[in-house]
Scaffold this active site. Structure first.
Site, PDB file in Angstrom:
ATOM      1  N   THR A  76      46.325 -78.238  22.228  1.00 41.64           N
ATOM      2  CA  THR A  76      47.335 -77.187  22.271  1.00 41.64           C
ATOM      3  C   THR A  76      47.302 -76.504  23.621  1.00 41.64           C
ATOM      4  O   THR A  76      46.250 -76.416  24.267  1.00 41.64           O
ATOM      5  CB  THR A  76      47.090 -76.136  21.164  1.00 41.64           C
ATOM      6  N   LEU A  96      46.923 -86.127  14.983  1.00 41.62           N
ATOM      7  CA  LEU A  96      47.839 -84.986  14.936  1.00 41.62           C
ATOM      8  C   LEU A  96      47.456 -84.001  13.835  1.00 41.62           C
ATOM      9  O   LEU A  96      48.183 -83.030  13.599  1.00 41.62           O
ATOM     10  CB  LEU A  96      49.265 -85.486  14.681  1.00 41.62           C
ATOM     11  N   ASP A 147      49.471 -89.317   6.066  1.00 37.65           N
ATOM     12  CA  ASP A 147      49.488 -87.880   5.797  1.00 37.65           C
ATOM     13  C   ASP A 147      49.290 -87.679   4.306  1.00 37.65           C
ATOM     14  O   ASP A 147      49.271 -88.646   3.536  1.00 37.65           O
ATOM     15  CB  ASP A 147      50.807 -87.238   6.260  1.00 37.65           C
ATOM     16  N   TYR A 190      51.830 -60.062  11.330  1.00 41.21           N
ATOM     17  CA  TYR A 190      50.799 -61.076  11.115  1.00 41.21           C
ATOM     18  C   TYR A 190      49.572 -60.559  10.364  1.00 41.21           C
ATOM     19  O   TYR A 190      48.855 -61.332   9.732  1.00 41.21           O
ATOM     20  CB  TYR A 190      50.321 -61.643  12.455  1.00 41.21           C
ATOM     21  N   TYR A 214      41.873 -70.687  16.391  1.00 41.26           N
ATOM     22  CA  TYR A 214      42.603 -71.956  16.526  1.00 41.26           C
ATOM     23  C   TYR A 214      42.403 -72.538  17.917  1.00 41.26           C
ATOM     24  O   TYR A 214      41.996 -73.692  18.089  1.00 41.26           O
ATOM     25  CB  TYR A 214      44.086 -71.726  16.251  1.00 41.26           C
TER      26      TYR A 214
END
Length: 358
Positions: A116, A73, A32, A303, A158
């Site tokens: 997802t 991931l 990462d 949002y 997304y």
């Protein structure tokens, strides 16, 4: 087996890394660009590599070559970002992830790709005006249509990027023999899930906002009344299933898509707020703790323009049951309690206080 975890510093990655190290069966490399959460793992066998997949292409390719299974991931997985930075979300979640797929194909490596549950989009009931609470529709990996909202609601970029990546993986499997498994997480919750907005700038997911209210007194805001449903899965249950997919006994996971969730842990966001207040009051409340107000707020106010929510997400997990012998164990109450316990005790430690004995 040598396992490369790309994006290991995130919520799922750090919990998966910790489990694999405890098992002590495989050689694990955690990759990462940051390691804050990985620093919580106390294991001398933790091998961490700081690597940015967007820029360190040669190092990424060598890492793929050196491992047997690549776990991807890497993602922006935060609804606020889908509205604020849709291009950035698309670029990381599709374009940069596609590079990993291409490297796995080039070097004949198996990839476990995290997708997802949002690829399912909206329920078909909602598209014809039916009330989702009266029409439960469990999502089945290989059968359910994937229904996105209109383009003007760019929050769906997304889900669309993840869906397109899945389709490309499928095409690589057909045309180039790539061996892959796809995981569709359904609302994993547990320790290290997110930051609290009073402690770090940003807009995390709903659990952290509600936890922030209980610890710091900020309002527990229900977006558009909090009527949408979620079914929460404890991270330990999820990781148990993920490990089985990684180990892939008898090749049962080859070119398979898996829902990972707990269908009967379902409640609305409004019910989640009430349950968290109830658990906090029963087990964690101390003198002087705030009592936050639960308030309604519009999606646009919370949002920004371009937001639309998934109305209901119920996972059909028959495939995981049949192929992996997996069954999630944690109830809704236990999922929420154990996650809250982590955040409460972390907060108490910062205040120099003893952990709460719930």
């Amino acid at each position: 087996m040598k396992i490369l975890l790309l994006g290991a510093g995130g919520f799922i990655g750090v919990n998966l890394t910790e489990r694999l190290l405890k098992d002590g069966v495989h050689e694990v490399t955690a990759v990462d660009i940051y390691k804050d959460k990985l620093n919580e793992i106390e294991d001398p066998n933790l091998k961490y590599v700081e690597l940015d997949i967007c820029t360190d292409e040669a190092a990424l390719e060598q890492a793929v070559i050196d491992h047997d299974v690549i776990v991807d991931l890497v993602a922006f997985a935060n609804p606020a970002l889908y509205v604020e930075d849709p291009l950035g979300v698309f670029e990381l979640n599709f374009i940069e992830n596609l590079k990993i797929v291409e490297l796995c194909s080039k070097h004949s490596k198996r990839i476990v790709q995290f997708s997802t549950c949002e690829v399912y989009g909206r329920t078909s009931a909602s598209t014809v005006g039916w009330d989702p609470k009266d029409h439960p529709q469990p999502f089945v990996e290989d059968e359910t249509p994937l229904i996105m909202g209109p383009i003007k609601n760019h929050r769906w970029i997304y889900a669309s990027a993840k869906q397109l990546l899945e389709r490309v993986l499928h095409a690589y499997g057909i045309q180039k023999g790539l061996n892959y498994s796809i995981i569709r997480p359904f609302n994993f919750v547990g320790p290290r899930i997110d930051f609290l907005p009073s402690e770090q700038a940003g807009n995390p997911r709903v659990f952290s906002h509600f936890m922030n209210g209980l610890l710091y007194g900020t309002p527990m805001q229900l977006v558009d009344g909090g009527g949408n449903f979620r079914a929460y899965t404890y991270i330990d249950d999820a990781v148990d299933c993920i490990v089985r997919i990684l180990e892939n006994k008898d090749g049962k996971c080859d070119r398979q898509i898996f829902n990972i969730g707990k269908p009967d842990n379902e409640l609305t966001i409004a019910e989640l707020a009430e349950l968290m207040k109830k658990i906090f009051n029963e087990h964690f409340r101390q003198d002087g703790d705030p009592d936050p107000e639960i308030v309604d707020v519009s999606a646009e106010e919370f949002y920004g323009e371009g937001y639309e929510d998934c109305d209901r997400r119920i996972a059909n997990i028959d495939k995981a049951r049949e192929l992996l012998g997996w069954e999630p164990e944690y109830s809704t109450y236990d999922v929420i309690f154990k996650t809250m316990e982590y955040f409460v005790n972390k907060h108490r430690a910062k205040q120099g206080e003893a952990p709460v004995e719930a």
